[in-house]
Write a protein that holds these residues in place. Structure first.
Motif, PDB file in Angstrom:
ATOM      1  N   ASN A 189       0.803  -1.218   0.000  1.00  0.00           N
ATOM      2  CA  ASN A 189       0.000   0.000   0.000  1.00  0.00           C
ATOM      3  C   ASN A 189       0.843   1.279   0.000  1.00  0.00           C
ATOM      4  O   ASN A 189       0.301   2.383  -0.032  1.00  0.00           O
ATOM      5  N   ARG A 190       2.170   1.128   0.036  1.00  0.00           N
ATOM      6  CA  ARG A 190       3.077   2.272  -0.037  1.00  0.00           C
ATOM      7  C   ARG A 190       4.233   1.910  -0.960  1.00  0.00           C
ATOM      8  O   ARG A 190       4.654   0.754  -1.014  1.00  0.00           O
ATOM      9  N   ILE A 191       4.742   2.912  -1.641  1.00  0.00           N
ATOM     10  CA  ILE A 191       5.795   2.647  -2.621  1.00  0.00           C
ATOM     11  C   ILE A 191       6.754   3.827  -2.647  1.00  0.00           C
ATOM     12  O   ILE A 191       6.366   4.975  -2.389  1.00  0.00           O
ATOM     13  N   SER A 192       8.017   3.537  -2.926  1.00  0.00           N
ATOM     14  CA  SER A 192       9.015   4.601  -3.018  1.00  0.00           C
ATOM     15  C   SER A 192       9.957   4.314  -4.180  1.00  0.00           C
ATOM     16  O   SER A 192      10.158   3.153  -4.561  1.00  0.00           O
ATOM     17  N   PHE A 193      10.517   5.379  -4.742  1.00  0.00           N
ATOM     18  CA  PHE A 193      11.517   5.195  -5.796  1.00  0.00           C
ATOM     19  C   PHE A 193      12.464   6.380  -5.822  1.00  0.00           C
ATOM     20  O   PHE A 193      12.134   7.482  -5.370  1.00  0.00           O
ATOM     21  N   GLY A 194      13.646   6.126  -6.330  1.00  0.00           N
ATOM     22  CA  GLY A 194      14.671   7.146  -6.396  1.00  0.00           C
ATOM     23  C   GLY A 194      14.634   7.910  -7.698  1.00  0.00           C
ATOM     24  O   GLY A 194      14.606   7.321  -8.779  1.00  0.00           O
ATOM     25  N   ILE A 195      14.628   9.226  -7.590  1.00  0.00           N
ATOM     26  CA  ILE A 195      14.802  10.093  -8.755  1.00  0.00           C
ATOM     27  C   ILE A 195      16.250  10.549  -8.813  1.00  0.00           C
ATOM     28  O   ILE A 195      16.896  10.492  -9.850  1.00  0.00           O
ATOM     29  N   GLN A 196      16.760  11.014  -7.691  1.00  0.00           N
ATOM     30  CA  GLN A 196      18.106  11.563  -7.514  1.00  0.00           C
ATOM     31  C   GLN A 196      18.263  12.893  -8.238  1.00  0.00           C
ATOM     32  O   GLN A 196      18.533  13.910  -7.629  1.00  0.00           O
ATOM     33  N   ASP A 197      18.074  12.902  -9.568  1.00  0.00           N
ATOM     34  CA  ASP A 197      18.192  14.145 -10.331  1.00  0.00           C
ATOM     35  C   ASP A 197      17.569  13.946 -11.700  1.00  0.00           C
ATOM     36  O   ASP A 197      17.708  12.878 -12.296  1.00  0.00           O
ATOM     37  N   PHE A 198      16.878  14.978 -12.191  1.00  0.00           N
ATOM     38  CA  PHE A 198      16.272  14.910 -13.524  1.00  0.00           C
ATOM     39  C   PHE A 198      17.275  15.230 -14.630  1.00  0.00           C
ATOM     40  O   PHE A 198      17.037  14.910 -15.791  1.00  0.00           O
ATOM     41  N   ASP A 199      18.377  15.868 -14.292  1.00  0.00           N
ATOM     42  CA  ASP A 199      19.308  16.364 -15.310  1.00  0.00           C
ATOM     43  C   ASP A 199      20.022  15.207 -16.007  1.00  0.00           C
ATOM     44  O   ASP A 199      20.652  14.374 -15.344  1.00  0.00           O
ATOM     45  N   PRO A 200      19.981  15.119 -17.349  1.00  0.00           N
ATOM     46  CA  PRO A 200      20.609  14.000 -18.062  1.00  0.00           C
ATOM     47  C   PRO A 200      22.109  13.883 -17.817  1.00  0.00           C
ATOM     48  O   PRO A 200      22.646  12.769 -17.739  1.00  0.00           O
ATOM     49  N   GLN A 201      22.824  15.012 -17.721  1.00  0.00           N
ATOM     50  CA  GLN A 201      24.267  14.960 -17.503  1.00  0.00           C
ATOM     51  C   GLN A 201      24.587  14.337 -16.137  1.00  0.00           C
ATOM     52  O   GLN A 201      25.521  13.539 -16.010  1.00  0.00           O
ATOM     53  N   VAL A 202      23.821  14.684 -15.129  1.00  0.00           N
ATOM     54  CA  VAL A 202      24.014  14.096 -13.800  1.00  0.00           C
ATOM     55  C   VAL A 202      23.689  12.606 -13.839  1.00  0.00           C
ATOM     56  O   VAL A 202      24.419  11.776 -13.278  1.00  0.00           O
ATOM     57  N   GLN A 203      22.609  12.241 -14.512  1.00  0.00           N
ATOM     58  CA  GLN A 203      22.208  10.840 -14.588  1.00  0.00           C
ATOM     59  C   GLN A 203      23.290   9.983 -15.256  1.00  0.00           C
ATOM     60  O   GLN A 203      23.577   8.865 -14.802  1.00  0.00           O
ATOM     61  N   ILE A 204      23.897  10.512 -16.296  1.00  0.00           N
ATOM     62  CA  ILE A 204      24.972   9.764 -16.969  1.00  0.00           C
ATOM     63  C   ILE A 204      26.156   9.583 -16.030  1.00  0.00           C
ATOM     64  O   ILE A 204      26.743   8.504 -15.940  1.00  0.00           O
ATOM     65  N   ALA A 205      26.498  10.638 -15.296  1.00  0.00           N
ATOM     66  CA  ALA A 205      27.656  10.584 -14.401  1.00  0.00           C
ATOM     67  C   ALA A 205      27.481   9.558 -13.295  1.00  0.00           C
ATOM     68  O   ALA A 205      28.443   8.912 -12.872  1.00  0.00           O
ATOM     69  N   VAL A 206      26.233   9.391 -12.803  1.00  0.00           N
ATOM     70  CA  VAL A 206      25.999   8.469 -11.684  1.00  0.00           C
ATOM     71  C   VAL A 206      25.480   7.113 -12.160  1.00  0.00           C
ATOM     72  O   VAL A 206      25.188   6.233 -11.349  1.00  0.00           O
ATOM     73  N   ASN A 207      25.357   6.936 -13.479  1.00  0.00           N
ATOM     74  CA  ASN A 207      24.923   5.673 -14.078  1.00  0.00           C
ATOM     75  C   ASN A 207      23.498   5.302 -13.662  1.00  0.00           C
ATOM     76  O   ASN A 207      23.186   4.146 -13.407  1.00  0.00           O
ATOM     77  N   ARG A 208      22.640   6.296 -13.612  1.00  0.00           N
ATOM     78  CA  ARG A 208      21.218   6.063 -13.307  1.00  0.00           C
ATOM     79  C   ARG A 208      20.401   6.896 -14.302  1.00  0.00           C
ATOM     80  O   ARG A 208      19.979   8.003 -14.013  1.00  0.00           O
ATOM     81  N   ILE A 209      20.212   6.340 -15.501  1.00  0.00           N
ATOM     82  CA  ILE A 209      19.570   7.074 -16.585  1.00  0.00           C
ATOM     83  C   ILE A 209      18.088   6.715 -16.631  1.00  0.00           C
ATOM     84  O   ILE A 209      17.722   5.566 -16.867  1.00  0.00           O
ATOM     85  N   GLN A 210      17.240   7.709 -16.385  1.00  0.00           N
ATOM     86  CA  GLN A 210      15.795   7.503 -16.404  1.00  0.00           C
ATOM     87  C   GLN A 210      15.148   8.806 -16.879  1.00  0.00           C
ATOM     88  O   GLN A 210      15.313   9.851 -16.267  1.00  0.00           O
TER      89      GLN A 210
END
Length: 464
Positions: free
Chosen positions: A169-190
């Motif tokens: 009944n509850r859910i969580s997920f990580g965004i961390q950052d929307f910025d594509p350059q940051v996502q590439i650097a941390v290997n979390r592309i979404q």
């Protein structure tokens, strides 16, 4: 209980007090865990909980991830070989059953959380297998909070509805950052589209609550780009938002060595991100709960804090009353009234322990009466931002010898220095954390930590 309505960010004081400190998800902190703790002590603590009919909180650790996130400090197993989950689940279920045999059938579970790793790494049949094992082993309160962390990169609408229909009944997920350059650097592309789709599926499935995580201090982040991330997160309209300070410790977390260290924002810029984030979230109706957590005013966390009934354990802030937390799986931590334990962190050690011993415990700590007194003080400050000395004695039935003032004489002297800097206000029977002190709550709690001095060289994360 009337709470201060806002938090104030004094950059000078944040710089002065920013130092490595425990996060106080427990007291004593995990640095006090030792391999000397015996399984018998764990069994005794379980029996004591049975006698007192203390309710239960359960945690299941699913360590597997398909790819590494370079910022992550969790205990994970990186593999795309999905078959590794089959033997793990068999051992995990054995772990659950062995502990459940020691637990009284009249003790209700009022909280269950699946974390990781990536719990939605598991297939639907595997998820259902583990779900049924837990339902068979324990008695669940009909109003139990049942939550799961998911990686939005590996979930679809059907899976979201499957989880809801199963009973989460509850859910969580990580965004961390929307910025594509940051996502590439941390290997979390979404992609932004993906994240908005996931939140829409969760809301369509009618989960009771959704939580998202952000991280500030990652490579390539700037004050401007992170403000954009916060604004887009507000548009998602989650019930709770956690905004974590990135702890860059490559000497302790090897995967972080893959980050471009030269692109990390400087400390002053991180503090500006923090101030701006607080302004944005509070300006859009979110309330600062504590540490790095924000919630809508009508969210259960905010309501519990207002009522003076917020609690904290290894899973973070919780609305549920004090309970025994039982951790299952690799590296999972159990938190009983006077004993904490942690399971083995490597698969082969975890499997071997379950094959040869009653419990897969690697280390732990037994709490003295003094530990329990100090834990009560620290948790009240961390959760409620104030402490009534008389109410504490009544609530926890603690007996101070000869009284609170004498018992904590040296601590009260240390608090005077914090009061001079405007972090706390002291009265004859109360410690009140100020709006400025709320961001430095770890520093205030640390006053009561008798173990901290002996671990001056211990690498904790920075307090801000």
């Amino acid at each position: 209980m009337e709470l201060l309505s806002t938090v104030r960010c004094d950059l000078g004081l944040l710089n002065k007090y920013d130092q490595p400190l425990p996060r106080y998800t427990s007291y004593p902190p995990a640095t006090e865990f030792s391999s000397e703790l015996t399984p018998e002590r764990f069994q005794q603590a379980l029996a004591k909980g049975n006698d007192q009919q203390i309710p239960l909180s359960l945690y299941c650790h699913i360590p597997f991830c398909e790819t590494p996130c370079f910022f992550c400090g969790c205990n994970t197993v990186i593999t795309q070989r999905k078959q590794v989950a089959d033997p793990y689940l068999q051992y995990l279920i054995r772990n659950i059953r062995q502990v459940a045999e020691q637990v009284g059938s009249d003790r209700n579970v009022h909280q269950l959380h699946w974390g990781g790793g990536t719990p939605n790494y598991l297939s639907w049949p595997q998820i259902e297998l583990l779900w049924n094992a837990l339902q068979d082993a324990f008695s669940f309160d009909p109003a139990a909070e049942i939550s799961i962390e998911v990686n939005p990169c590996y979930i679809d609408r059907n899976t979201v509805f499957f989880l809801r229909e199963l009973g989460f009944n509850r859910i969580s997920f990580g965004i961390q950052d929307f910025d594509p350059q940051v996502q590439i650097a941390v290997n979390r592309i979404q992609s932004e589209e993906l994240l908005f789709n996931v939140i829409s599926w969760i809301q369509e499935a009618d989960f009771d609550s959704v939580n998202v995580d952000l991280i500030y201090g990652l490579p390539h982040q700037t004050v401007t780009t992170f403000a954009n991330t916060v604004q887009k997160t507000i548009q998602l309209n989650p019930d709770r938002i956690a905004v974590f300070n990135f702890a860059y410790m490559p000497q302790l977390i090897p995967v972080q060595r893959q980050l471009p260290a030269h692109a990390l924002p400087h400390k002053a810029e991180k503090l500006e991100m923090l101030q701006q984030t607080i302004d944005q979230l509070e300006g859009n109706g979110y309330r600062f709960i504590g540490m790095d957590h924000f919630a809508k005013p009508k969210d259960e966390l905010a309501l519990a804090q207002t009522a003076g009934q917020l609690h904290r354990n290894f899973q973070g802030y919780t609305t549920k009353p004090e309970s025994d937390l039982l951790g299952f799986g690799l590296s999972a931590i159990s938190m009983l009234q006077d004993v904490y334990t942690q399971n083995h962190k490597r698969l082969k050690d975890y499997y071997h322990a379950l094959d040869t011993t009653p419990f897969p415990i690697a280390k732990g700590v037994g709490l003295s009466e003094d530990d329990q007194v100090r834990r009560a003080v620290i948790m009240e400050l961390m959760c409620q931002f104030q402490l009534s000395q008389v109410a504490l004695e009544e609530k926890y039935q603690l007996k101070f010898d000869p009284d609170f003032e004498q018992y904590f004489a040296s601590e009260k002297t240390a608090l005077q220095a914090l009061a001079a800097d405007g972090l706390v206000e002291l009265s004859p029977n109360q410690i009140q954390v100020t709006p400025t002190g709320r961001l430095l709550i770890r520093n205030i709690a640390a006053v009561f930590d008798i173990y901290l001095q002996s671990h001056a060289d211990q690498r904790f994360s920075q307090s801000i």
